[in-house]
Design an enzyme around this catalytic site. Sequence first.
Site, PDB file in Angstrom:
ATOM      1  CG  HIS A  81      -1.713   1.223   1.402  1.00 58.39           C
ATOM      2  ND1 HIS A  81      -1.433   2.147   2.389  1.00 58.39           N
ATOM      3  CD2 HIS A  81      -2.772   1.727   0.711  1.00 58.39           C
ATOM      4  CE1 HIS A  81      -2.287   3.139   2.307  1.00 58.39           C
ATOM      5  NE2 HIS A  81      -3.106   2.926   1.310  1.00 58.39           N
ATOM      6  CD  GLU A  84      -2.822   2.507  -3.599  1.00 56.31           C
ATOM      7  OE1 GLU A  84      -3.379   3.631  -3.530  1.00 56.31           O
ATOM      8  OE2 GLU A  84      -3.197   1.533  -2.933  1.00 56.31           O
ATOM      9  CG  HIS A  85      -0.197   6.168  -0.630  1.00 56.28           C
ATOM     10  ND1 HIS A  85      -0.712   7.234   0.091  1.00 56.28           N
ATOM     11  CD2 HIS A  85      -1.127   5.184  -0.523  1.00 56.28           C
ATOM     12  CE1 HIS A  85      -1.882   6.903   0.604  1.00 56.28           C
ATOM     13  NE2 HIS A  85      -2.152   5.654   0.250  1.00 56.28           N
ATOM     14  CD  GLU A 161      -5.119   5.094   3.291  1.00 58.18           C
ATOM     15  OE1 GLU A 161      -5.839   4.310   2.631  1.00 58.18           O
ATOM     16  OE2 GLU A 161      -4.048   5.556   2.853  1.00 58.18           O
TER      17      GLU A 161
END
Length: 461
Positions: A81, A84-85, A161
Amino acid sequence: MPPAGGSHRPTARTSSEGRAVGRTETLLPGDNGTGTVRRTTLPGGLRVVTETLPTVRSVTFGIWARVGSRDETPALGGATHYLEHLLFKGTGRRSALDISAALDAVGGEMNAFTTKEYTCYYARVLDRDVPLAVDVLCDMLTGSVIDAAEVEAERGVILEEIAMTEDDPDDCVHDLFTRTMLGDSPLGRPVLGTVETVEGLTRDRVARFYKKHYDPTHLVVTAAGNVDHDRITGLVHAAFEQAGALSRTDAEPVGPRSGSRAVRAAGRVDLLSRSTEQAHVVLGMPGLPRTDERRWALGVLNTALGGGMSSRLFQEIREKRGLAYSVYSFTTGFADCGLFGVYAGCRPGQVHDVLKICRDELEQAALHGLTDEEIRRATGQLAGSTVLGLEDTGALMHRIGKGELVWGDQLSVDDMLARIAAVTPDEVREVARDLLGQRPSLSVIGPLKDRQADRLHEVVA
């Protein structure tokens, strides 16, 4: 064996210079409820799959990576993840602002998501702007610099997040349920990672993860909408070749995941005490892997039990007794195992009444099955929602991407409707008996007092 829906003999594509650049197959001919679906496998193992719909003016372009949080070691928790950012944060050709501004300037939309088994980056644009979308996303996937300063800046975003997810108990309880059922395994850990693992990720660790898992053999490029397959393939080939990403010309694509994984023994109870207004509960048991052919019958069963306003759980818990606003059942299928569960959010003082009804309904369905009328209604609802969910290019891009990466197969809309229609009442009752007859486990988030908490074990006894 050709994919469902039919396939034509592969043909070799050539570039404008006459050089072979891949083998192309027509997977679905476009006359059975679906646009024409074609696949080209480029030298280097990169696959390009498109669905052509000439009656629309938009295109959704995506790149799928066969990597998810289940591919992480404990120390790398959240790396997929995080990466991905970071792929949005700059390449050798573009800054982070350049990437976002390029799509904004043409009214396009761009985003990405990470799951336990794959990651997807996508952009939705007008058909005339497809070359821009291809160039930007291919550049991101092949040319990210993983800048150290951006790694540090984005760390704070990801920690926020995680905090946001922790503040959302109806979301958080699903992560808790997955951990309850799958334990401290790669599948059981959260996709976002934890505060501790994210704080421990370094630029070098993430860069090594990127290099290992973003090989073209692990990627599938997809496009759905008003697209020409050969043009898309040529654009993708040029972009990856320019980046030097297709150097291994003899490489073959990596196939779908497979295997067998046991889910933890049932009868577990996990309670996370939180000062929330509601108690959030998930009661569930092992389900089916996503490749299990019984998944069509399970889909009907899930719809009848908790998939709509006429479902058993909705009627009993919300409509008749007013005990909860949100209540539904769900299925989750991985390559090697699956989960089935029931979620409800209710006032803490009513949690035991809600759980008792949930347990009773599951037991009744296991022992006596569902009526023919319930199964007929659920079959119609599932068929309708399946088709309505595919009425935009984004949904179609997701369908062909997952079909190639996850199943290794493409089903037309008519194929899917036929599979649903072929489910018999006896098959639904058999799945209900096999799955719902298992002893459940329970995950709860809420402000339950000691006596309430102690009684939770009665639900799974």
